[in-house]
Motif scaffolding. Structure first.
Motif: not given
Length: 562
Positions: A377-378, A350-357, A384-385
């Motif tokens: 996860f992001t 998980y990293d909150e800055n990763w691009h969901k796309g 979180l998705a």
């Protein structure tokens, strides 16, 4: 890799089919391994016909869906064609909207925003429909779990027709019609069609209802074949027929949007593999990097100059996607190496800055590297998705069901799924997912399995064998490219590393009493020492054609060496 040779059918069955078809015993064996046991079955396999497609009205609720669409047209209602932002969803929307617009003007399309709305039917999409006087939404490649959203739409005077292929939950939405072959109460004979395939069955039903012929729908099959390839559904039964004809359309008379993409990549003839790795990523890139509506605009465009502009924009989205994919994969690999204890059965990062796309692509890359069920996860708004990917033989959807108490929502297939959860549930979920997988997975599935159709001698390989194998196409799950194993091979002395950092190998191999064949092994550069100095080795390979200086020759496409 673990090498597994598939069981050889009974010799009497090989001999009988070989005699009936007048083919070599090896070809008969390959057909039997694919469940083809008779002359008639072989004829259907080698010569797929549109007449082999099932009656669309065998699908539960098809009559209701057709009646509601006819009613909407008769009453001059506005119809909104709604679909997911991936390849299956955008091709579905392009297919159904362009079909309906041929005969009725009041049709518009809607693709949810991956970032502000997320997967599936959204309240925002229903509000858009309500604000613009749409009274019928046809949802494609999504919707079978949208119980609250469909209820909300009904409160606002909007009916739903759902065309989905995902597994339903325990309850179904209160829609006018739910077309989904995976419904327990649906007796449709073929269960594995993709979302665009369900959309195709709907337009097939509408065409039949008005006395039309299936041949009228051939121009739509380029879209269906692309969705079949991109969604990794089995290329058997109806999917094989649809992919076979769809590939012919792509290579002979594709829609303007496809033509614009093909012109950019400058490839003459496309296989299903090309569709998966060249066409599909570009269509997908629109929804990943910007908005899925860009892909729909390209796929329904009828002016070539406009299509070229759309295709150029999508090409840039794809380049951006590739750069992000590479960067995030590297960061995720570091996170696994630094933070994970040994002997884990799963990878969860998980990293909150990763691009969901691109997290789905990254999950696939990590699965290839560590070969275990993987989630990436992001951050997505307040939640979180994640995208989940699995290994061959393990149902990640069932594993997520075992963790459903931690999840806000989830959906998908055996090998790929998506989910959302609250941030404070992340560590709990991570531990529970590891526990569920560790208690249910066969440990042998955590080692890549290389399935081999047959052990052969090199002298069995000739142009005739390759010609017949090429007629097995289109290849994919349920009908993979035949893979062979040969023992006691030697390199003629030509073997060398090729490509960037010599990560591939190119060699010329021979076996006692047989002519030499050129061979290429992608990502097998580290095996070069094993074949040097004419060391004897075994190899697993498929057969390929190599063109060089205007000459075509048979080439072994190496999968592994030992």
């Amino acid at each position: 890799m673990r090498w597994t040779i598939k069981p050889k059918p009974a010799q009497k069955n090989i001999d009988q089919l070989s005699k009936d078809l007048k083919v070599d015993g090896l070809v008969a064996q390959l057909l039997l391994q694919r469940g083809i046991t008779t002359y008639d079955e072989a004829k259907s396999f080698f010569r797929p016909q549109l007449s082999h497609l099932h009656d669309p009205f065998l699908m539960k609720d098809m009559d209701k869906a057709v009646a509601r669409i006819e009613s909407a047209m008769a009453n001059n209602e506005n119809i909104l064609v709604y679909g997911d932002y991936d390849v299956d969803g955008t091709t579905s929307v392009a297919l159904l909207s362009s079909y309906l617009l041929e005969q009725y003007p009041n049709v518009a399309t809607y693709i949810p925003d991956r970032y502000t709305e997320g997967y599936g039917v959204s309240i925002q999409g229903i509000n858009f429909a309500s604000d613009n006087d749409f009274t019928l939404i046809i949802a494609l490649d999504c919707g079978v779990k949208a119980i609250e959203q469909v209820a909300y739409a009904k409160e606002n005077g909007i009916d739903f027709i759902i065309c989905d292929h995902h597994r339903p939950g325990k309850m179904l939405p209160d829609a006018v019609a739910i077309l989904d072959p995976k419904r327990e109460d649906c007796q449709y004979p073929y269960k594995e069609i993709c979302g665009c395939g369900v959309g195709f069955k709907l337009i097939q039903a509408l065409t039949l209802k008005h006395g039309g012929d299936i041949d009228e729908l051939i121009p739509y099959l380029d879209l269906v074949a692309t969705a079949i390839g991109a969604d990794i559904v089995p290329i058997t039964g109806e999917n094989r027929v649809l992919a076979y004809y769809g590939l012919h359309v792509i290579n002979s008379n594709p829609r303007i949007g496809f033509k614009a993409i093909i012109n950019q990549i400058k490839k003459k003839s496309l296989t299903i593999t090309d569709v998966v790795f060249i066409i599909a990523p570009r269509i997908n890139a629109a929804g990943r990097m910007e908005h899925g509506q860009h892909a729909v605009n390209l796929l329904v465009e009828t002016d070539f100059n406009s299509a070229e502009k759309f295709a150029a924009a999508i090409e840039q989205f794809n380049l951006d996607r590739r750069n992000l994919d590479q960067q995030i994969t590297e960061e995720a690999l570091v996170q696994i190496q630094e933070n994970e204890e040994e002997n884990r059965f799963t990878s969860v990062v998980y990293d909150e800055n990763w691009h969901k796309g691109v997290i789905g692509i990254v999950a696939s890359r990590l699965t290839e590297t560590y070969y275990r069920p993987t989630l990436v996860f992001t951050k997505s708004g307040e939640k979180l998705a994640a995208s989940a990917r699995s290994v061959k033989g393990f149902d990640v959807y069932n594993a997520l069901e075992g963790c459903s108490n931690c999840l806000e929502q989830f959906g998908g297939h055996k090998y790929a799924a998506g989910l959302t959860l609250l941030e404070n549930q992340y560590e709990t979920f991570k531990a529970q997912f590891e526990k569920v997988v560790s208690e249910s997975i066969d440990p042998s599935l955590l080692e890549p399995d290389l399935a081999i159709d047959a052990k052969i001698e090199l002298h069995q390989i000739d142009d005739k064998l390759l010609r017949i194998i090429n007629q097995f196409a289109p290849f994919g799950p349920g009908n993979m490219t035949p893979v062979f194993m040969a023992e006691k091979l030697q390199d003629t002395g030509y073997g060398k590393g090729v490509g960037e950092d010599e990560k591939h190998i190119k060699l010329s191999v021979f076996q006692k009493g047989a002519p030499a064949f050129g061979a290429i092994g992608f990502n097998l550069g580290d095996r070069l020492d094993r074949i040097k100095n004419k060391n004897s080795f075994d190899a697993v390979f498929s057969l390929d054609e190599n063109e060089w200086n205007g000459k075509t020759s048979i080439q072994l496409k190496l999968r592994d060496i030992r």
